[in-house]
Design a protein around this motif. Structure first.
Motif: not given
Lengths: 274, 466
Positions: A39, A76, A185-190
């Protein structure tokens, strides 16, 4: 810029359990997720794309169910997803896995500028697959990358986390990086991207699409590693205890924190070479 | 006025708790002079006793009552309105060492604990048994005794309610040293006035709690949080009632603005998974299966997007939950860290009035030239509004702050809200409570106080005026 991120589906548990009789990982009843380091690699790729433009593809090797992590990669922001799935790939060690993935990358027919991997997986824990892919592809690699300082069309300047020092490295493209925790910092899935993603968008590959179709190079046949025994590591909590004056304790603690690079200090530790 | 403690009083206390758990005057650590809001002032205790048993509490109170010595009870000192500050000196009675978890009873789904057990310890002990202690106030190092005495709320109140809803029974020491058992492990109780519920939220003014029986729930198997971005906070807050009308109940509905996320990033040195939008809701759901959660997710996401959300980001793994909730948990400290001094307001409103109140805080920020930060529990209408001093000169700050706070509480009253949603009154909010509840209710409260504590020794100057 054309970026490829290698990802893996791993068990969603903090505690990997091994069947004490058969020595096989217990996967039943355990859900799966994308390897957390991957991720981070994916986010690193997305942030480079934001600056440089281009496309980001993801590649995984695994059973058909590994489609799930590719669907998540779409959510992502990945543009294309590739799944290498073939019974003949099963039982692969580091050597066979990295060879298979490198074959897949060649078979995709895209000239990637940058290949990103997580530093390691949380189930296999070898931290060798990324560098081994680079060796097969004969491109340079930098492992344990904790910061990307700059990106140009022809090269990158990165910081590599070594045991006692941080190395500052310029590497020419195409290249492969494995990234450390904390780099981004990994993003969150949209949800919107998740809804737009479709399983049909996944490209499947088997051994038959690989440039080298010799089955002895793949799966268990292509693995040089002999596993003697698998077992759960014993839990241990490393602790240091000082019983000196509070001033001396504080100095010892400060030294330890500097050594671990949690804080910056006036000694050689944590120095960035330039 | 209370008399000062004398050597003979210390001798009695020493005889009860032993020399090692009695501290007097200069030997008392400065931490015992204040809570988390130093802005509201400090008070120097004359003695600190760290009790370890109900019997010790009983003997100390009997003596203090007879001698007319004030007692200020204290847990971990994490309060936010001066509730544990010894305003008139006297004895600080700490229950922090009464910290044993006596029982986790799976058959009645209850926990029996001493008041000094920390919230995080209780949550962990319940979790080990596959059970949930549902109240989830932000300050995990608060004691359960403190949570009960302020009727602490927290982020899961939308679905599970507040601390009071989880107190089944208590052992309490009255002002004269009498020991009383209220309620028990029983799930229902219609047997006369519920003194237990009166004691919850009484901030140590009616008695000292020495044992608590708390309700536990089965632990949910799955959790998901949705981080929902909006162009304006107003849009986010207006979507909340729509989300609450869905046919399943969210565990948590929090609101936040980008500025607070920026403060949290600065404070934690860690990035939030998304800071591209001006305002966000975090909505969480829990359930027993992935399928159940997926259904909730689809309906909630569509509902949010029909009501102005720009996307919905999904937090479905431990790492992702940590990245959101660690930041959310640090908001208070982050805002504190961003300024020189601050004051806070913890009003609770009807959930459809939250947007109007936040708009009003913006008007106040402009009018009084103050930097104001807000976040809070959109799902239960409990706001945390922080007024930051920054570089303002002392007298200008005092004047502006007073005017601003007066305005906040007046507005809350107009909108049918209450002074405190979960932090309590302490001594800092007494005046606003008085304005809010009116003379009849105030007179009744004073009679209740007098019935429990005729000599007024228990936490003097808190909740009500003397």
């Amino acid at each position: 810029m054309k970026i490829l991120v290698c990802i893996k589906q791993v068990p969603d548990t903090q505690k990997v359990q091994v069947d004490p009789e058969t020595g096989v990982l217990i996967r039943e009843g355990i859900e799966t997720k994308m390897n957390p380091y991957d991720l981070i690699a994916l986010e690193t790729g997305m942030q480079i794309l934001k600056k440089m433009g281009g496309t980001l593809d993801v590649l995984t090797m695994g059973p058909p169910a590994a489609e799930e992590v590719l669907m998540e990669a779409f959510a992502l922001g990945a543009n294309e997803a590739w799944l290498m799935s073939d019974r003949r790939f099963a039982g692969a060690d580091v050597l066979a896995t990295s060879y298979t993935l490198a074959q897949g990358i060649q078979a995709m027919g895209k000239e990637f500028d940058l290949i990103l991997c997580g530093k390691q997986t949380i189930d296999g824990d070898t931290a060798q697959v990324g560098p081994a892919i680079a060796e097969v592809l004969e491109i340079p690699h930098v492992s344990w990358v904790k910061k990307i300082e700059s990106v140009s069309k022809t090269s990158l300047i990165v910081q590599q986390e070594q045991m006692d020092v941080l190395a500052r490295i310029e590497v020419s493209l195409p290249c492969l990086l494995t990234v450390e925790k904390g780099i981004v910092q990994p993003r969150l899935p949209s949800y919107i991207k998740k809804r737009m993603a479709d399983r049909k968008m996944i490209h499947w590959m088997t051994l038959d699409q690989c440039p080298d179709r010799d089955p002895k190079r793949y799966g268990l046949n292509g693995s040089a590693t002999q596993v003697e025994r698998m077992f759960e590591p014993e839990a241990s909590a490393e602790a240091v205890q000082w019983e000196k004056s509070s001033g001396e304790n504080a100095a010892l603690l400060a030294d330890l924190l500097k050594k671990k690079k949690f804080i910056q200090g006036g000694n050689d530790h944590g120095r960035i070479e330039d | 006025m209370f008399r000062k403690l004398e050597e003979k009083d210390l001798a009695v206390l020493r005889e009860i708790v032993g020399a090692e758990r009695l501290f007097s005057h200069d030997a008392i650590h400065p931490d015992y002079t204040h809570d988390e809001m130093i802005l509201y002032g400090k008070g120097q205790p004359e003695a600190l006793v760290q009790i370890k048993s109900t019997e010790e509490a009983s003997r100390i109170l009997a003596y203090a009552n007879q001698e007319g010595l004030p007692i200020t009870p204290r847990g971990a000192g994490t309060g936010l309105c001066g509730g544990c500050v010894p305003l008139v000196g006297g004895i600080v009675l700490s229950t922090a060492l009464m910290n044993r978890i006596l029982e986790i009873d799976r058959d009645t789904m209850t926990a029996v604990v001493e008041p000094g057990v920390l919230l995080m310890e209780l949550q962990a002990a319940a979790s080990e048994q596959g059970l949930l202690y549902a109240p989830d106030p932000g300050e995990k190092s608060a004691t359960i005794g403190g949570n009960v005495m302020t009727n602490a709320g927290g982020m899961r109140a939308v679905r599970y309610g507040v601390t009071r809803d989880y107190v089944r029974g208590m052992q309490v020491v009255l002002a004269d040293g009498e020991i009383l058992e209220l309620g028990g492990k029983i799930a229902k109780n219609s047997s006369g006035y519920s003194l237990k519920d009166l004691l919850v939220g009484s901030e140590g003014t009616l008695g000292i709690v020495t044992r608590l029986t708390l309700k536990l729930l089965p632990s949910p198997k799955k959790m998901i949080s949705l981080l929902i971005p909006f162009n304006r906070l107003d849009d986010a807050l207006k979507a909340v009632p729509k989300i609450m009308q869905l046919p399943f109940v969210a565990t948590t509905i929090e609101f936040m603005e980008k500025e607070v996320l920026d403060d949290a990033q600065e404070y934690l040195g860690k990035d939030f998974p998304n800071r591209d939008y001006p305002a966000y809701l975090i909505v969480s759901y829990s359930g027993s299966s992935t399928q159940e959660i997926e259904t909730m997710l689809d309906q909630a996401a569509n509902c949010a997007m029909e009501n102005g959300a720009l996307d919905v980001f999904l937090s479905d793994t431990e790492e992702r939950q940590e990245s959101i909730w660690n930041a959310r948990g640090a908001f208070l400290e982050a805002i504190k860290n961003s300024t020189t001094e601050m004051d806070e307001c913890d009003v609770v409103l009807n959930i459809d009035c939250v947007a109007e109140f936040i708009a009003f805080t913006r008007v106040c920020a402009e009018r009084y030239q103050l930097r104001i930060r807000s976040f809070g529990h959109a799902g239960d209408g409990n706001l945390h509004v922080y007024v930051c001093r920054d570089q303002m000169e002392e007298s200008a700050w005092q004047t502006a702050l007073k005017a601003c706070m007066d305005g906040f509480y007046r507005k809350a009253r107009e909108l049918g809200g209450q002074v405190s949603g979960e932090h309590g009154i302490g001594h800092a909010k007494r005046e606003y409570l008085k304005q809010s509840i009116g003379s009849v209710q105030l007179a009744l409260m004073k009679k209740i106080k007098a019935a429990f504590d005729p000599n007024g020794i228990l936490n003097p100057g808190k909740v009500l005026d003397d």
